[in-house]
Design an enzyme around this catalytic site. Sequence first.
Site, PDB file in Angstrom:
ATOM      1  N   ALA A  72       0.551   6.252   1.866  1.00  0.00           N
ATOM      2  CA  ALA A  72      -0.582   6.004   1.725  1.00  0.00           C
ATOM      3  C   ALA A  72      -1.131   4.584   1.107  1.00  0.00           C
ATOM      4  CB  ALA A  72       1.365   4.884   0.009  1.00  0.00           C
ATOM      5  N   GLN A  73      -0.525   4.058   2.579  1.00  0.00           N
ATOM      6  CA  GLN A  73      -1.847   3.056   2.905  1.00  0.00           C
ATOM      7  C   GLN A  73      -2.844   3.496   2.934  1.00  0.00           C
ATOM      8  OE1 GLN A  73       0.082   1.241   6.309  1.00  0.00           O
ATOM      9  NE2 GLN A  73       1.745   1.077   5.589  1.00  0.00           N
ATOM     10  N   ARG A  81       2.731   0.682  -8.024  1.00  0.00           N
ATOM     11  CA  ARG A  81       2.640   1.739  -8.541  1.00  0.00           C
ATOM     12  C   ARG A  81       4.311   2.244 -10.240  1.00  0.00           C
ATOM     13  NH1 ARG A  81       2.202   7.470  -6.590  1.00  0.00           N
ATOM     14  NH2 ARG A  81       4.224   7.664  -5.202  1.00  0.00           N
ATOM     15  N   LYS A  82       3.468   2.681 -11.239  1.00  0.00           N
ATOM     16  CA  LYS A  82       4.719   2.474 -12.553  1.00  0.00           C
ATOM     17  C   LYS A  82       5.284   3.446 -11.921  1.00  0.00           C
ATOM     18  CE  LYS A  82       4.030  -0.637 -15.608  1.00  0.00           C
ATOM     19  NZ  LYS A  82       2.628  -1.071 -16.047  1.00  0.00           N
ATOM     20  N   GLN A 121      11.795  -6.872   2.282  1.00  0.00           N
ATOM     21  CA  GLN A 121      12.001  -7.638   3.217  1.00  0.00           C
ATOM     22  C   GLN A 121      11.376  -9.090   1.622  1.00  0.00           C
ATOM     23  OE1 GLN A 121       8.294  -7.377   5.793  1.00  0.00           O
ATOM     24  NE2 GLN A 121       9.513  -5.664   6.657  1.00  0.00           N
ATOM     25  N   HIS A 162       3.701  -1.221  10.567  1.00  0.00           N
ATOM     26  CA  HIS A 162       4.024  -0.568  11.745  1.00  0.00           C
ATOM     27  C   HIS A 162       2.566  -0.744  12.080  1.00  0.00           C
ATOM     28  CE1 HIS A 162       5.219   3.576  13.165  1.00  0.00           C
ATOM     29  NE2 HIS A 162       5.619   4.412  11.912  1.00  0.00           N
ATOM     30  N   SER A 218       4.396   3.510   2.274  1.00  0.00           N
ATOM     31  CA  SER A 218       4.512   4.243   2.195  1.00  0.00           C
ATOM     32  C   SER A 218       3.548   4.723   3.802  1.00  0.00           C
ATOM     33  CB  SER A 218       4.646   6.158   2.737  1.00  0.00           C
ATOM     34  OG  SER A 218       3.614   6.280   1.264  1.00  0.00           O
ATOM     35  N   GLU A 249      11.677   7.427  17.627  1.00  0.00           N
ATOM     36  CA  GLU A 249      12.133   8.469  16.309  1.00  0.00           C
ATOM     37  C   GLU A 249      11.850   9.841  16.889  1.00  0.00           C
ATOM     38  OE1 GLU A 249      10.035   6.551  13.033  1.00  0.00           O
ATOM     39  OE2 GLU A 249       8.635   7.686  13.172  1.00  0.00           O
ATOM     40  N   GLY A 302       9.760  -3.143   1.742  1.00  0.00           N
ATOM     41  CA  GLY A 302       9.028  -3.451   0.645  1.00  0.00           C
ATOM     42  C   GLY A 302      10.295  -4.051  -0.328  1.00  0.00           C
TER      43      GLY A 302
HETATM   44  N1  LIG Z   1      12.091   2.755   6.954  1.00  0.00           N
HETATM   45  C1  LIG Z   1      12.372   1.778   8.184  1.00  0.00           C
HETATM   46  O1  LIG Z   1      12.865   2.317   8.911  1.00  0.00           O
HETATM   47  C2  LIG Z   1      11.164   0.989   8.330  1.00  0.00           C
HETATM   48  C3  LIG Z   1      11.680   0.341   9.500  1.00  0.00           C
HETATM   49  C4  LIG Z   1       9.981  -0.245  10.592  1.00  0.00           C
HETATM   50  C5  LIG Z   1       9.035  -0.199   9.674  1.00  0.00           C
HETATM   51  N2  LIG Z   1       9.230   0.745   8.580  1.00  0.00           N
HETATM   52  C6  LIG Z   1       6.889   0.672   7.990  1.00  0.00           C
HETATM   53  O2  LIG Z   1       7.266   0.403   6.647  1.00  0.00           O
HETATM   54  C7  LIG Z   1       6.325   0.856   5.806  1.00  0.00           C
HETATM   55  C8  LIG Z   1       7.192   0.959   4.238  1.00  0.00           C
HETATM   56  O3  LIG Z   1       8.439   2.352   4.951  1.00  0.00           O
HETATM   57  P1  LIG Z   1       9.215   2.560   4.149  1.00  0.00           P
HETATM   58  O4  LIG Z   1      10.758   3.097   4.499  1.00  0.00           O
HETATM   59  O5  LIG Z   1      10.091   1.113   2.733  1.00  0.00           O
HETATM   60  O6  LIG Z   1       8.243   3.357   3.040  1.00  0.00           O
HETATM   61  P2  LIG Z   1       8.248   4.905   2.400  1.00  0.00           P
HETATM   62  O7  LIG Z   1       9.615   4.095   1.589  1.00  0.00           O
HETATM   63  O8  LIG Z   1       8.122   6.094   2.861  1.00  0.00           O
HETATM   64  O9  LIG Z   1       7.312   4.239   0.709  1.00  0.00           O
HETATM   65  C9  LIG Z   1       7.751   2.979   0.737  1.00  0.00           C
HETATM   66  C10 LIG Z   1       6.532   2.834  -1.371  1.00  0.00           C
HETATM   67  O10 LIG Z   1       5.393   2.999  -0.721  1.00  0.00           O
HETATM   68  C11 LIG Z   1       5.306   3.569  -2.271  1.00  0.00           C
HETATM   69  N3  LIG Z   1       3.897   4.621  -2.287  1.00  0.00           N
HETATM   70  C12 LIG Z   1       4.618   5.930  -2.041  1.00  0.00           C
HETATM   71  N4  LIG Z   1       2.911   6.355  -2.305  1.00  0.00           N
HETATM   72  C13 LIG Z   1       2.613   6.004  -3.022  1.00  0.00           C
HETATM   73  C14 LIG Z   1       0.813   5.823  -3.822  1.00  0.00           C
HETATM   74  N5  LIG Z   1      -0.017   7.238  -3.042  1.00  0.00           N
HETATM   75  N6  LIG Z   1       0.544   4.648  -4.273  1.00  0.00           N
HETATM   76  C15 LIG Z   1       1.667   3.896  -4.654  1.00  0.00           C
HETATM   77  N7  LIG Z   1       2.334   3.604  -4.326  1.00  0.00           N
HETATM   78  C16 LIG Z   1       2.873   4.632  -3.101  1.00  0.00           C
HETATM   79  C17 LIG Z   1       6.151   3.965  -2.804  1.00  0.00           C
HETATM   80  O11 LIG Z   1       6.236   3.990  -4.153  1.00  0.00           O
HETATM   81  P3  LIG Z   1       7.349   4.997  -5.246  1.00  0.00           P
HETATM   82  O12 LIG Z   1       8.565   5.027  -5.398  1.00  0.00           O
HETATM   83  O13 LIG Z   1       6.594   5.194  -6.266  1.00  0.00           O
HETATM   84  O14 LIG Z   1       6.831   6.480  -4.818  1.00  0.00           O
HETATM   85  C18 LIG Z   1       7.027   2.941  -2.659  1.00  0.00           C
HETATM   86  O15 LIG Z   1       7.268   1.777  -3.245  1.00  0.00           O
HETATM   87  C19 LIG Z   1       6.024   1.228   6.177  1.00  0.00           C
HETATM   88  O16 LIG Z   1       4.650   1.283   7.380  1.00  0.00           O
HETATM   89  C20 LIG Z   1       6.993   2.490   7.536  1.00  0.00           C
HETATM   90  O17 LIG Z   1       6.505   2.742   8.629  1.00  0.00           O
HETATM   91  C21 LIG Z   1       9.800   1.165   8.191  1.00  0.00           C
END
Ligand SMILES: NC(=O)c1ccc[n+]([C@@H]2O[C@H](COP(=O)([O-])OP(=O)(O)OC[C@H]3O[C@@H](n4cnc5c(N)ncnc54)[C@H](OP(=O)(O)O)[C@@H]3O)[C@@H](O)[C@H]2O)c1
Length: 397
Positions: free
Chosen positions: A148-149, A108-109, A92, A170, A145, A258, A89
Amino acid sequence: MNFASRIALRQLTRVAPRSFSVLARQTTLAQAPRAAVCKVAFTQTRGLKTIDFGGTKEVVYERSDYPPAKLLETFKNDTLAVLGYGPQGRGQALNLRDNKLNVIVGSRKGASWDKAVAEGWIPGKNLFEITEACDKGTIIMNLLSDAAQSKLWSTIKPYLTKGKTLYFSHGFSVVFSDDTGVVPPKDIDVILVAPKGSGTTVRSLFLQGRGINGSVAVYQDVSGKAKERAVALGVAVGTGYLYETTFKQEVYSDLYGERGVLMGAIQGLFVAQYEVLRARGHTPSEAFNETVEEATQSLYPLIGANGMDWMYANCSTTAQRGALDWWKKFHDVSKPVFEELYESVANGTETRRSLEKNSQPNYRSELEKELKEIADHEMWRAGKAVRQLRPENIQAN
Ligand SMILES: NC(=O)c1ccc[n+]([C@@H]2O[C@H](COP(=O)([O-])OP(=O)(O)OC[C@H]3O[C@@H](n4cnc5c(N)ncnc54)[C@H](OP(=O)(O)O)[C@@H]3O)[C@@H](O)[C@H]2O)c1
């Protein structure tokens, strides 16, 4: 010998051990930068290229065909609502903002919200609670995440009204809808851009003026423009080349990779090799150097630059003989495990496990225990000491 080849040789002789002494002597400029002289065969038609990947032709989209003016024109009537400010997030959203597109963040906060504020997002202006961002957005970029989705789907869905676009990085949520509950409304476009790396790299490469590789896919095309908009959005978030895929192929290959060679299999192989060396009386430093340090510091970057074929062709005859004799044995014993892994991905077991484990109330504490087990392993503790002795980490006296 020019500068580039001197550097190549210096790298090889500095970090490469025994097996590369012959390489250092044999390598010539003509051999070393093969990637630089090898021409890629492609044909181009208006923004897309068909490239021959080892005998199979695939479509690839390139950033240079989507200049900033075209991106601004494509999204001139859109509000891009990035949900989540985790690695993806953040990376991008910042890239979209630097590309001067109309982007807002929904979070979210808490930790993510605070990070967004620290990086210049203004509450009430371009930073909102998730529902408000969904309301304002015309393209909802779901970068929460994966767990969370699924958890927040019933909250987000009412805002996905006709004419909007739903974007993922994803295929997880949509492909495994029986488990996640994520079934997009039929009257919206659903697209995917999956950068092939962490959000941190998405951002850092963008800042260097480069783009990360990514996959692009369309799940639903209601507007008739879903593909074109997906590719443009992929470029806008910071990719350089976009490879065509489907939601299903993207999530299967990602979960498989992975768990396999990228992270799961490699840790298993490292530990197995290390344990045998230690059991046979080798010191921790020797076992670590012969298992991890040489791999990551010397050989893997060279494989990345030139391919394994080049590596085999350019190492000592002793190393070459051994590798040629042993790789098939490792292949044969590990292939059934890879088959089992793919099946576990395809039948949804991996998804169910991930959703179940990642949504437990004690998820963090359990995760920390598992991570500690790896960190406490002698091999990775030895690694800390070895890394401190790398030339770049030694303070000059
Ligand atoms: N990481 C990678 O290498 C990668 C690469 C390509 C694609 N992706 C995809 O991109 C997407 C995001 O990945 P990411 O690695 O950035 O994800 P992440 O670190 O697991 O989480 C992203 C966000 O989700 C929020 N979140 C989690 N639980 C929540 C809830 N219950 N309510 C509201 N917000 C919540 C988190 O906020 P908080 O800080 O408040 O918890 C954080 O801002 C996923 O679909 C992933 O598969 C990831």
